[in-house]
Design an enzyme around this catalytic site. Structure first.
Site, PDB file in Angstrom:
ATOM      1  N   ALA A  33       0.837  -1.193   0.000  1.00 45.22           N
ATOM      2  CA  ALA A  33       0.000   0.000   0.000  1.00 45.22           C
ATOM      3  C   ALA A  33       0.870   1.240   0.000  1.00 45.22           C
ATOM      4  O   ALA A  33       2.092   1.167   0.011  1.00 45.22           O
ATOM      5  CB  ALA A  33      -0.918  -0.002   1.223  1.00 45.22           C
ATOM      6  N   CYS A  34       0.192   2.389  -0.029  1.00 40.73           N
ATOM      7  CA  CYS A  34       0.917   3.649   0.059  1.00 40.73           C
ATOM      8  C   CYS A  34       1.641   3.740   1.402  1.00 40.73           C
ATOM      9  O   CYS A  34       1.258   3.109   2.373  1.00 40.73           O
ATOM     10  CB  CYS A  34      -0.047   4.826  -0.072  1.00 40.73           C
ATOM     11  SG  CYS A  34      -0.845   4.925  -1.683  1.00 40.73           S
ATOM     12  N   GLY A  35       2.674   4.546   1.420  1.00 42.07           N
ATOM     13  CA  GLY A  35       3.417   4.719   2.662  1.00 42.07           C
ATOM     14  C   GLY A  35       2.589   5.472   3.688  1.00 42.07           C
ATOM     15  O   GLY A  35       1.906   6.437   3.380  1.00 42.07           O
ATOM     16  N   VAL A  36       2.639   4.995   4.903  1.00 40.45           N
ATOM     17  CA  VAL A  36       1.938   5.649   6.012  1.00 40.45           C
ATOM     18  C   VAL A  36       2.903   5.737   7.192  1.00 40.45           C
ATOM     19  O   VAL A  36       3.630   4.791   7.481  1.00 40.45           O
ATOM     20  CB  VAL A  36       0.682   4.852   6.438  1.00 40.45           C
ATOM     21  CG1 VAL A  36       0.014   5.519   7.634  1.00 40.45           C
ATOM     22  CG2 VAL A  36      -0.296   4.732   5.290  1.00 40.45           C
ATOM     23  N   ARG A  45       7.717   6.891  -2.151  1.00 36.55           N
ATOM     24  CA  ARG A  45       6.561   5.994  -2.181  1.00 36.55           C
ATOM     25  C   ARG A  45       5.461   6.497  -3.101  1.00 36.55           C
ATOM     26  O   ARG A  45       4.477   5.801  -3.332  1.00 36.55           O
ATOM     27  CB  ARG A  45       5.995   5.817  -0.765  1.00 36.55           C
ATOM     28  CG  ARG A  45       6.901   5.126   0.229  1.00 36.55           C
ATOM     29  CD  ARG A  45       7.299   3.733  -0.242  1.00 36.55           C
ATOM     30  NE  ARG A  45       6.167   2.884  -0.515  1.00 36.55           N
ATOM     31  CZ  ARG A  45       5.627   2.055   0.371  1.00 36.55           C
ATOM     32  NH1 ARG A  45       6.112   1.978   1.587  1.00 36.55           N
ATOM     33  NH2 ARG A  45       4.606   1.304   0.038  1.00 36.55           N
TER      34      ARG A  45
END
Length: 209
Positions: free
Chosen positions: A27-30, A58
């Protein structure tokens, strides 16, 4: 029969404390920045900005090689700051924290179109049994965004709404339903409209990378 794959075989750390590699997803970077002592501080946002800059890899990049797909920061409502701003702009104090909701809204830069959207939202606020307190134009800095992003840069307005807050949970539901109705109804008029967030507890700032 399908065989379970050991997540640690892909280089993940072993299960420990609150971390479990079984929940890893692409997934996207968090990232999370917190004040573990619970003290509100602008330093948290400054640290979050550094974190976002370090996560640039990202995100995708547009054809101009200078416009990213954006990022955002979710943070607790800075009540004292907002109260000072609203008092300066609208000549009124905000209700206590938790007794009002606020959020950032993307609108068309065309003044006529933006004002039309604000009128539609004001009507929905009143139909929801709430009261609109103040509008604010959010200061922005577009020096560092790419040309594609500048072509589509929105006007960012902040709205403050309140109501008869006898039950905080009921007020939160009212605000949630208002956001959902606005998100579904206003775009049908062919107008640019996007609510980043609308909440009595948190605010989301969207940023361009």
């Amino acid at each position: 029969m399908e065989t379970a794959v050991d997540p640690t075989s892909y280089g993940y750390p072993p299960k420990q404390a609150l971390y479990d590699p079984a929940f890893e997803k692409e997934a996207c970077g968090v990232g999370y920045v917190v004040s573990i002592d619970g003290i509100r501080s602008h330093q948290v946002l400054k640290d979050a900005q550094i974190m976002i800059e370090r996560m640039e890899h990202r995100g995708g990049t547009s054809g101009d090689n200078d416009t990213g797909d954006g990022a955002g920061v979710l943070t607790g409502i800075p009540h004292e700051f907002y109260n000072a701003v609203v008092k300066s702009l609208c000549g009124t104090d905000l209700p206590p924290l938790g007794h009002y909701a606020t959020g950032l809204i993307f609108l068309d830069k065309d003044k006529v179109k933006a004002e039309a959207v604000e009128r539609h939202l004001t009507t929905l606020v009143e139909e929801s049994g709430l009261k609109l307190l103040c509008w604010r134009t959010v200061p922005t800095d577009n020096k560092y965004i790419g040309p594609f992003a500048k072509e589509n840069e929105p006007l960012i307005r902040q709205v403050f709404v309140t109501g008869d807050v006898q039950d905080p949970a009921d007020f939160t539901r009212q605000v949630y339903l208002l956001r959902k109705q606005a998100s579904n109804k206003i775009p049908k008029y062919g107008m640019r409209f996007y609510i980043c967030s609308l909440s009595p507890h948190v605010v989301v700032y969207k940023v361009g990378l």
